[in-house]
Design a protein around this motif. Structure first.
Motif, short mmCIF file in Angstrom:
data_model
loop_
_atom_site.label_atom_id
_atom_site.label_comp_id
_atom_site.label_asym_id
_atom_site.label_seq_id
_atom_site.Cartn_x
_atom_site.Cartn_y
_atom_site.Cartn_z
N TRP A 121 11.44 -4.10 7.88
CA TRP A 121 10.42 -4.74 8.71
C TRP A 121 9.06 -4.41 8.14
CZ3 TRP A 121 6.80 -1.95 11.66
CH2 TRP A 121 6.03 -2.69 12.55
N MET A 122 8.19 -5.42 8.01
CA MET A 122 6.84 -5.22 7.48
C MET A 122 5.82 -5.90 8.37
SD MET A 122 7.19 -5.56 3.38
CE MET A 122 8.28 -6.93 3.23
N LYS A 123 4.69 -5.21 8.58
CA LYS A 123 3.63 -5.74 9.43
C LYS A 123 2.28 -5.53 8.74
CE LYS A 123 1.71 -5.22 14.07
NZ LYS A 123 1.81 -4.50 15.33
N PRO A 124 1.41 -6.54 8.73
CA PRO A 124 0.09 -6.37 8.10
C PRO A 124 -0.72 -5.29 8.81
CG PRO A 124 0.32 -8.57 9.08
CD PRO A 124 1.60 -7.86 9.29
N ALA A 125 -1.58 -4.62 8.06
CA ALA A 125 -2.39 -3.55 8.62
C ALA A 125 -3.85 -3.75 8.22
CB ALA A 125 -1.90 -2.20 8.11
N MET A 126 -4.74 -3.12 9.00
CA MET A 126 -6.17 -3.21 8.73
C MET A 126 -6.53 -2.42 7.48
SD MET A 126 -7.65 -2.74 12.60
CE MET A 126 -9.26 -2.41 11.96
N LYS A 127 -7.68 -2.78 6.91
CA LYS A 127 -8.17 -2.08 5.74
C LYS A 127 -8.38 -0.60 6.08
CE LYS A 127 -10.66 -3.86 2.02
NZ LYS A 127 -11.26 -5.10 1.67
N GLY A 128 -7.93 0.28 5.21
CA GLY A 128 -8.07 1.71 5.42
C GLY A 128 -6.82 2.37 5.99
N THR A 129 -5.84 1.58 6.41
CA THR A 129 -4.60 2.12 6.97
C THR A 129 -3.77 2.80 5.89
OG1 THR A 129 -4.57 0.38 8.62
CG2 THR A 129 -2.51 1.56 8.27
N GLY A 130 -3.70 2.17 4.74
CA GLY A 130 -2.87 2.69 3.66
C GLY A 130 -1.49 2.07 3.70
N LEU A 131 -0.68 2.46 2.75
CA LEU A 131 0.68 1.93 2.64
C LEU A 131 1.64 2.91 3.31
CD1 LEU A 131 2.45 -0.29 1.48
CD2 LEU A 131 2.53 0.98 -0.66
N LYS A 132 2.11 2.54 4.50
CA LYS A 132 3.03 3.38 5.25
C LYS A 132 4.45 2.93 4.92
CE LYS A 132 -0.41 5.20 7.51
NZ LYS A 132 -1.04 6.36 6.99
N ALA A 133 4.98 3.46 3.83
CA ALA A 133 6.31 3.08 3.37
C ALA A 133 6.88 4.22 2.55
CB ALA A 133 6.25 1.81 2.54
N GLY A 134 8.18 4.22 2.40
CA GLY A 134 8.81 5.27 1.61
C GLY A 134 9.88 4.71 0.70
N GLY A 135 10.24 5.48 -0.30
CA GLY A 135 11.34 5.15 -1.19
C GLY A 135 11.17 3.85 -1.94
N GLY A 136 12.21 3.03 -1.88
CA GLY A 136 12.22 1.77 -2.62
C GLY A 136 11.20 0.77 -2.12
N ILE A 137 10.92 0.79 -0.82
CA ILE A 137 9.94 -0.13 -0.26
C ILE A 137 8.57 0.13 -0.88
CG2 ILE A 137 8.85 -0.96 1.85
CD1 ILE A 137 11.28 0.11 3.39
N ARG A 138 8.19 1.39 -0.96
CA ARG A 138 6.89 1.76 -1.53
C ARG A 138 6.79 1.34 -2.99
NH1 ARG A 138 2.48 5.14 -0.90
NH2 ARG A 138 3.08 5.75 1.19
N ALA A 139 7.86 1.53 -3.75
CA ALA A 139 7.84 1.17 -5.17
C ALA A 139 7.56 -0.32 -5.36
CB ALA A 139 9.16 1.55 -5.82
N VAL A 140 8.22 -1.16 -4.57
CA VAL A 140 8.02 -2.61 -4.68
C VAL A 140 6.60 -2.99 -4.29
CG1 VAL A 140 8.75 -4.86 -3.80
CG2 VAL A 140 10.46 -3.12 -4.29
N LEU A 141 6.12 -2.46 -3.17
CA LEU A 141 4.81 -2.86 -2.66
C LEU A 141 3.67 -2.34 -3.54
CD1 LEU A 141 5.52 -2.40 1.14
CD2 LEU A 141 5.40 -4.55 -0.15
#
Length: 186
Positions: A121-141
């Motif tokens: 599941w992915m949801k857009p975030a405001m500027k300054g939030t950062g990338l809240k993801a781990g593992g394989g999801i973070r690598a792709v994004l």
């Protein structure tokens, strides 16, 4: 005593031809930087096959390739050696690249992706939030250039299924204009 590298370059610039050559070199460098792709090896699996004479080892490498500007690809390479598995995965990832809309370093709308038992599941975030993801999801994004996003892995935590589920979600992203066109609105 050695001079710093920048100092040496400025000492060599004496004629107009040298200055023109230096400017051309700088433009070539900036063009190469824009096209540079980021390659990330997400996972390497060692696979063992038991045969009559003993055990055979082979490797599977999951590779993500992206340009950091909304283009990303995922590939799986298999070989008897790690390095050739990574090369095969990289070439497959380059072939499978997709482009998706990125608005202010985030995605345009909330979305879910599925692949096998992987559910992301992915949801857009405001500027300054950062990338809240781990593992394989973070690598792709990160390879795709997304900087502000909220994610949640709702399915299996297997790196392969998670990466492909993320890739599925990014494939299905649409801009507002594309959605209006599908609905027949102006």
């Amino acid at each position: 005593m050695l001079k710093p590298q920048k100092q040496l370059k400025t000492d060599k610039l004496t004629t107009a031809q040298d200055k023109d050559q230096m400017q051309m070199d700088q433009t070539e460098i900036t063009l190469n930087e824009e096209k540079e792709e980021q390659t990330v090896v997400v996972a390497i699996n060692r696979v063992t096959k038991v045969v009559k004479g003993g055990k055979r080892f082979s490797f599977a490498a999951l590779v993500v390739v992206g340009n950091g500007n909304g283009t990303v690809g995922v590939g799986l390479g298999k070989s008897n050696e790690v390095q050739s598995a990574i090369q095969k995965g990289t070439s497959e990832a380059k072939k499978s690249q997709i482009t998706f809309p990125v608005l202010d370093s985030t995605i345009p709308h909330e979305i879910e992706g599925h692949f096998g038992a992987g559910h992301v599941w992915m949801k857009p975030a405001m500027k300054g939030t950062g990338l809240k993801a781990g593992g394989g999801i973070r690598a792709v994004l990160e390879a795709a250039g997304v900087k502000n996003l909220l994610t949640k892995n709702l399915g299996a935590h297997n790196a392969f299924n998670t990466v492909y589920a993320t890739f599925d979600a990014l494939k299905r992203l649409k801009t507002q204009e594309e959605i209006r066109k599908i609905r027949g609105e102006k």
